[in-house]
Scaffold this motif. Structure first.
Motif, PDB file in Angstrom:
ATOM      1  N   ASP A 548       0.800  -1.216   0.000  1.00 35.82           N
ATOM      2  CA  ASP A 548       0.000   0.000   0.000  1.00 35.82           C
ATOM      3  C   ASP A 548       0.842   1.280   0.000  1.00 35.82           C
ATOM      4  OD1 ASP A 548      -2.309  -1.519   0.052  1.00 35.82           O
ATOM      5  OD2 ASP A 548      -2.421  -1.537   2.237  1.00 35.82           O
ATOM      6  N   VAL A 549       2.154   1.143   0.156  1.00 36.69           N
ATOM      7  CA  VAL A 549       3.023   2.312   0.185  1.00 36.69           C
ATOM      8  C   VAL A 549       3.172   2.857  -1.233  1.00 36.69           C
ATOM      9  CG1 VAL A 549       5.301   3.178   0.804  1.00 36.69           C
ATOM     10  CG2 VAL A 549       4.236   1.396   2.195  1.00 36.69           C
ATOM     11  N   SER A 550       2.938   4.140  -1.411  1.00 38.59           N
ATOM     12  CA  SER A 550       2.871   4.751  -2.738  1.00 38.59           C
ATOM     13  C   SER A 550       4.252   5.013  -3.329  1.00 38.59           C
ATOM     14  CB  SER A 550       2.091   6.066  -2.656  1.00 38.59           C
ATOM     15  OG  SER A 550       2.227   6.809  -3.846  1.00 38.59           O
ATOM     16  N   VAL A 551       4.475   4.493  -4.530  1.00 32.32           N
ATOM     17  CA  VAL A 551       5.721   4.770  -5.248  1.00 32.32           C
ATOM     18  C   VAL A 551       5.790   6.241  -5.638  1.00 32.32           C
ATOM     19  CG1 VAL A 551       7.018   4.304  -7.364  1.00 32.32           C
ATOM     20  CG2 VAL A 551       5.968   2.416  -6.096  1.00 32.32           C
ATOM     21  N   ASP A 552       4.694   6.789  -6.127  1.00 30.55           N
ATOM     22  CA  ASP A 552       4.697   8.186  -6.576  1.00 30.55           C
ATOM     23  C   ASP A 552       5.021   9.137  -5.432  1.00 30.55           C
ATOM     24  OD1 ASP A 552       4.124   7.450  -9.154  1.00 30.55           O
ATOM     25  OD2 ASP A 552       1.969   7.838  -9.008  1.00 30.55           O
ATOM     26  N   GLU A 553       4.454   8.889  -4.254  1.00 36.60           N
ATOM     27  CA  GLU A 553       4.729   9.750  -3.108  1.00 36.60           C
ATOM     28  C   GLU A 553       6.196   9.663  -2.701  1.00 36.60           C
ATOM     29  OE1 GLU A 553       2.054   8.782   0.028  1.00 36.60           O
ATOM     30  OE2 GLU A 553       0.264   9.467  -1.047  1.00 36.60           O
ATOM     31  N   TYR A 554       6.747   8.455  -2.746  1.00 40.40           N
ATOM     32  CA  TYR A 554       8.170   8.279  -2.426  1.00 40.40           C
ATOM     33  C   TYR A 554       9.051   9.047  -3.417  1.00 40.40           C
ATOM     34  CZ  TYR A 554      12.640   5.984  -3.319  1.00 40.40           C
ATOM     35  OH  TYR A 554      13.957   5.756  -3.614  1.00 40.40           O
ATOM     36  N   LEU A 555       8.771   8.927  -4.706  1.00 40.30           N
ATOM     37  CA  LEU A 555       9.578   9.607  -5.720  1.00 40.30           C
ATOM     38  C   LEU A 555       9.497  11.119  -5.566  1.00 40.30           C
ATOM     39  CD1 LEU A 555       8.659   7.413  -8.831  1.00 40.30           C
ATOM     40  CD2 LEU A 555      10.738   7.281  -7.451  1.00 40.30           C
ATOM     41  N   GLU A 556       8.308  11.640  -5.276  1.00 32.13           N
ATOM     42  CA  GLU A 556       8.148  13.081  -5.052  1.00 32.13           C
ATOM     43  C   GLU A 556       8.913  13.527  -3.815  1.00 32.13           C
ATOM     44  OE1 GLU A 556       4.050  14.096  -4.815  1.00 32.13           O
ATOM     45  OE2 GLU A 556       3.593  13.556  -6.892  1.00 32.13           O
ATOM     46  N   GLU A 557       8.804  12.735  -2.759  1.00 29.55           N
ATOM     47  CA  GLU A 557       9.452  13.102  -1.495  1.00 29.55           C
ATOM     48  C   GLU A 557      10.961  13.219  -1.644  1.00 29.55           C
ATOM     49  OE1 GLU A 557      10.027  11.343   3.049  1.00 29.55           O
ATOM     50  OE2 GLU A 557       8.805  10.251   1.588  1.00 29.55           O
ATOM     51  N   TRP A 558      11.573  12.316  -2.430  1.00 28.32           N
ATOM     52  CA  TRP A 558      13.028  12.292  -2.556  1.00 28.32           C
ATOM     53  C   TRP A 558      13.535  12.985  -3.813  1.00 28.32           C
ATOM     54  CZ3 TRP A 558      16.187  11.134   1.317  1.00 28.32           C
ATOM     55  CH2 TRP A 558      15.651  10.448   2.404  1.00 28.32           C
ATOM     56  N   GLY A 559      12.643  13.517  -4.625  1.00 23.51           N
ATOM     57  CA  GLY A 559      13.076  14.278  -5.790  1.00 23.51           C
ATOM     58  C   GLY A 559      13.578  13.429  -6.933  1.00 23.51           C
ATOM     59  N   VAL A 560      12.825  12.370  -7.270  1.00 22.50           N
ATOM     60  CA  VAL A 560      13.179  11.506  -8.402  1.00 22.50           C
ATOM     61  C   VAL A 560      12.186  11.763  -9.529  1.00 22.50           C
ATOM     62  CG1 VAL A 560      13.501   9.140  -9.204  1.00 22.50           C
ATOM     63  CG2 VAL A 560      14.111   9.760  -6.848  1.00 22.50           C
ATOM     64  N   ASP A 561      12.713  12.023 -10.724  1.00 25.74           N
ATOM     65  CA  ASP A 561      11.890  12.325 -11.892  1.00 25.74           C
ATOM     66  C   ASP A 561      11.383  11.027 -12.517  1.00 25.74           C
ATOM     67  OD1 ASP A 561      10.734  13.248 -14.206  1.00 25.74           O
ATOM     68  OD2 ASP A 561      12.628  13.795 -15.177  1.00 25.74           O
ATOM     69  N   LYS A 562      10.096  10.722 -12.304  1.00 27.65           N
ATOM     70  CA  LYS A 562       9.562   9.458 -12.821  1.00 27.65           C
ATOM     71  C   LYS A 562       9.554   9.413 -14.343  1.00 27.65           C
ATOM     72  CE  LYS A 562       5.955   6.029 -12.268  1.00 27.65           C
ATOM     73  NZ  LYS A 562       4.699   5.623 -11.617  1.00 27.65           N
ATOM     74  N   LYS A 563       9.525  10.564 -14.994  1.00 28.95           N
ATOM     75  CA  LYS A 563       9.601  10.586 -16.451  1.00 28.95           C
ATOM     76  C   LYS A 563      11.039  10.415 -16.935  1.00 28.95           C
ATOM     77  CE  LYS A 563       5.535  13.577 -17.009  1.00 28.95           C
ATOM     78  NZ  LYS A 563       5.031  14.871 -17.544  1.00 28.95           N
ATOM     79  N   ASN A 564      11.971  10.598 -16.018  1.00 26.99           N
ATOM     80  CA  ASN A 564      13.399  10.480 -16.331  1.00 26.99           C
ATOM     81  C   ASN A 564      13.791  11.408 -17.477  1.00 26.99           C
ATOM     82  OD1 ASN A 564      15.949   9.557 -15.793  1.00 26.99           O
ATOM     83  ND2 ASN A 564      15.615   7.473 -16.496  1.00 26.99           N
ATOM     84  N   GLU A 565      13.294  12.625 -17.400  1.00 29.89           N
ATOM     85  CA  GLU A 565      13.597  13.613 -18.440  1.00 29.89           C
ATOM     86  C   GLU A 565      14.715  14.553 -18.013  1.00 29.89           C
ATOM     87  OE1 GLU A 565       9.092  13.851 -20.400  1.00 29.89           O
ATOM     88  OE2 GLU A 565       9.777  15.433 -19.038  1.00 29.89           O
ATOM     89  N   THR A 566      15.034  14.565 -16.721  1.00 26.77           N
ATOM     90  CA  THR A 566      16.118  15.416 -16.240  1.00 26.77           C
ATOM     91  C   THR A 566      17.406  14.606 -16.172  1.00 26.77           C
ATOM     92  OG1 THR A 566      15.614  14.865 -13.933  1.00 26.77           O
ATOM     93  CG2 THR A 566      14.535  16.806 -14.864  1.00 26.77           C
TER      94      THR A 566
END
Length: 738
Positions: A548-566
């Motif tokens: 139930d732990v959200s991947v999107d929330e984790y990525l936002e919290e730690w500053g990871v670009d899920k689109k990998n555009e940066t």
């Protein structure tokens, strides 16, 4: 829920993609889509027997995983030359003598499971080498390294490529089915790829075409040396997570070049070791990075393998079913349970001992020079040391275990598995002990799995469980042996006003759910203090399942670009709003929480920093009263300089250590009962589930022969002393290595 046994391979219907064979062309067919990922275990060093390196323990370790159903195994990293050592005198393969030692590994694996394949990882540490011989593309010291590396000359680069090819050729002669070329995590090849560490102006630096030449030439050389039927896995860094890393266009360009150079499989690498984004600790959601591999799927034609925090069959199946990867890599889950694949295939999911990603006995051991193991499975990497054999006929005993925490559960299930008649007692209404508090801390949802596993094992091995019952001598005196696993009680420090209504213990907070005010002081900055602080600052809904732990929330919290555009896949971390104002205090000067695990402590400190927790060292506690907590802070440099202040807090939470609970021991001995202590009842200190489970498992493995009161613990070996020796050299050279 008890597992239901089946002989019809029920798991193949549950996880069809996971058990689908994978055709590797000339290199053969893998029987399933599960790769046992590489781990530094310490077994690669072996032991010296008659002047020869003996890799028997390494062979037994991998043979047990081969019997457990893994399709393709990758060993821990082996250097292609001495400069590539990860640590002093680490594993290396560049001569015939070293090759002969590896034959025992491959023969044990292939004898254990003829349809299993094993690849040796070739890893050159580059500037990450913890030794003075370290080399790199440029003389740039790593922030986590000890020595400034020597910058390789162009001639030395060519020699390094030849060393990779020779290492691979020797591995094939030793019986390996392939190699994995480690090109990620910030090791040597990765260092050549990025401007962060490659300042060269020759043919190995400058443009990306030049910087990527090293990995491409290595793959070409290995393919030429080993032929078409040899598996070549290339570990590609698809997300560097450090400033000055690769961008996505460069990563795709490299992947395609690696494919053209002759690679069989591309495995996914996530983050450098110096990255300040957690990628494998327990707070990272399951399958948090499978989207990275998915983005590459349309760019190459060879199989892609995804990795990181895949620890249960349904997680692997979803990744494969959703088309995010062709294979899944799981490393530490095979420390936790060597039979992971077999159990999944039989549909015995409840019997899987799940990796909780704590790092305490695997990576933390590695960085200390200690042979790796596993908190939830002490037999990992110690298969020849801890043997779980059936009790000899006529030696079966009736054993009582008082305490159903980690130590008691480990002993009970292991002793019962061997054939002893075991009854476990606990005053609580549920098993788990201290894990029932730990599982409530945000980021420790995986701890639910360990309790689930032990529950299944109690049922499987027929352990009698008596909960909600405090036992005494009368109930225990007729047992052959009694194991005291009663754990600890919180230590009450002698602070004036310690009985003030503001004061709570960590048990009050985590177990009894006593309300806590908005402003809080936490006394004690060990693991418990950090857990309580994270629990108190968390502003959200508590999760009872790791899924139930959200991947999107984790990525936002730690500053990871899920689109990998940066470039490097990095963004600004999301601001964190804390539920309370917390001050965490410790008596010692220096870094608060310095005693936390090396590979996870920095994550906990970062979490509290984002929650604006004030961390104070050098504090003494004068008194607690209606005004709050009165403290005196001693200056770190000038011990005569002291400042006093009052923390206006609603509550003071005491996390200042524990005392062992042993009240049953002497009365039982007086009654003539044979007694042993394990876990916190033996050694309190900071709560240590790793040591507790290890003690319980080791004692249970030989309880019928153990001397009364005997304490069995892991031998840490000599590796730590070697690491310390080279650390001293580093310190002496500090003036020229700043």
């Amino acid at each position: 829920m008890a597992a239901v046994r089946s002989s019809s391979k029920a798991g193949r219907k549950l996880f069809p993609k996971m058990f689908e064979p994978l055709d590797l062309g000339p290199a053969g067919v893998l029987k399933n889509r599960v790769l046992m990922g590489s781990m530094h275990s310490g077994l690669e060093k072996g032991s010296i027997m008659g002047g020869q390196v003996d890799l028997t323990n390494m062979g037994e370790f991998f043979a047990e995983r081969a019997r457990g159903g893994v399709g393709l195994i990758v060993t821990g990293g082996v250097a292609p030359n001495r400069a590539g050592w990860v640590s002093p005198f680490a594993a290396k393969l560049n001569n015939t003598s070293e090759m002969e030692s590896h034959k025992i590994v491959t023969s044990k694996v292939h004898d254990a499971a003829p349809d299993a394949k094993i690849a040796m990882q070739i890893l050159h540490s580059g500037r990450y080498g913890y030794h003075p011989l370290a080399v790199a593309p440029s003389a740039v010291k790593s922030p986590i390294g000890w020595f400034t590396p020597h910058a390789l000359s162009s001639k030395e680069v060519h020699k390094t490529i030849a060393d990779y090819a020779k290492c691979a050729s020797l591995s094939k002669e030793a019986g390996y089915d392939g190699v994995e070329i480690m090109g990620s995590e910030g090791y040597l090849i990765n260092q050549f790829l990025v401007e962060r560490t490659n300042f060269r102006t020759d043919e190995w630096g400058g443009s990306y075409e030049n910087r990527m030449r090293l990995p491409v030439e290595i793959v070409k050389a290995v393919r030429e040396a080993c032929g078409p039927d040899f598996i070549i896995i290339y570990r590609l860094s698809m997300l560097d997570l450090v400033e000055g890393g690769s961008n996505w266009e460069e990563i795709v360009t490299l992947a395609q070049a690696i494919e053209n150079a002759g690679a069989t499989i591309i495995n996914t690498g996530i983050g450098w070791h110096e990255a300040r984004v957690p990628t494998i600790v327990t707070s990272v959601p399951r399958a948090a990075f499978s989207w990275v591999t998915e983005k590459m799927m349309s760019s190459v034609d060879i199989p892609l393998c995804t990795t990181n925090r895949i620890n249960m069959p349904h997680v692997a199946e979803k990744i494969l079913g959703d088309g995010q990867a062709d294979m899944v890599s799981m490393a530490r889950p095979f420390l936790a349970d060597s039979q992971f694949v077999n159990k999944a295939e039989e549909g015995l999911v409840e019997e899987i001992n799940t990796c909780i990603a704590c790092n305490q006995a695997c990576l933390d051991h590695t960085f200390k020079g200690i042979t790796a193991s596993c908190l939830v499975n002490p037999r990992a990497c110690h298969e020849t040391d801890i043997e779980i054999e059936p009790v000899a006929p006529g030696r079966k005993e009736r054993i009582a275990v008082v305490g159903a925490g980690p130590a008691g559960l480990a002993f009970s299930t292991t002793a019962a598995e061997r054939g002893h008649e075991v009854t476990v007692f606990d005053m609580a209404d549920e098993i788990g002990g201290q894990f029932n508090m730990a599982k409530q801390v945000p980021g420790k949802e995986e701890f639910h799995e360990t309790i689930r596993y032990f529950g299944a094992m109690l049922n499987k091995w027929g352990v009698k469980v008596a909960l909600g019952k405090k036992v005494g001598v009368d109930e225990l005196k007729d047992f052959d042996k009694v194991i005291i696993a009663t754990g600890v009680s919180p230590r009450t420090p002698p602070i004036p006003g310690i009985d003030h209504p503001k004061v709570l213990s960590y048990i009050d907070v985590l177990r009894h759910k006593v309300p806590v005010g908005k402003n809080v002081a936490v006394i004690g900055a060990g693991g418990i203090g950090f857990d309580v602080s994270e629990f108190l600052t968390f502003h959200g809904e508590m999760k009872t399942k790791a899924d139930d732990v959200s991947v999107d929330e984790y990525l936002e919290e730690w500053g990871v670009d899920k689109k990998n555009e940066t470039r490097s896949g990095m963004l600004e971390p999301k601001a964190h709003t804390a539920a309370r104002n917390v001050t965490l205090l410790q008596r010692k000067h220096g870094k608060v929480g310095a005693g936390l695990g090396k590979t996870s402590g920095w994550v906990h400190r970062a979490q509290l920093k984002k929650a604006d927790v004030s961390m104070v060292g050098g504090a003494s506690y004068d008194r607690i009263d209606d005004e709050g907590l009165h403290i005196t802070i001693t200056d770190k440099k000038d011990k005569e300089k002291k400042t006093t202040q009052v923390l206006d807090v609603d509550n003071v939470i005491i996390c200042a250590g524990q005392e062992p609970l042993r009240e049953l021991e002497e009365p039982l001995k007086a009654a003539g009962v044979k007694v042993w202590r394990i876990g916190g009842a033996e050694e309190a200190g900071e709560l240590d589930a790793k040591k507790a489970i290890d003690m319980g498992t080791r004692l249970a493995s030989k309880i019928e022969d153990a001397e009364q009161g005997e304490v069995l613990t892991m031998d840490i070996g000599t590796g730590a002393k070697v690491i310390e020796f080279f650390r001293d050299i580093r310190n002496k050279k500090a003036g020229i290595n700043k």
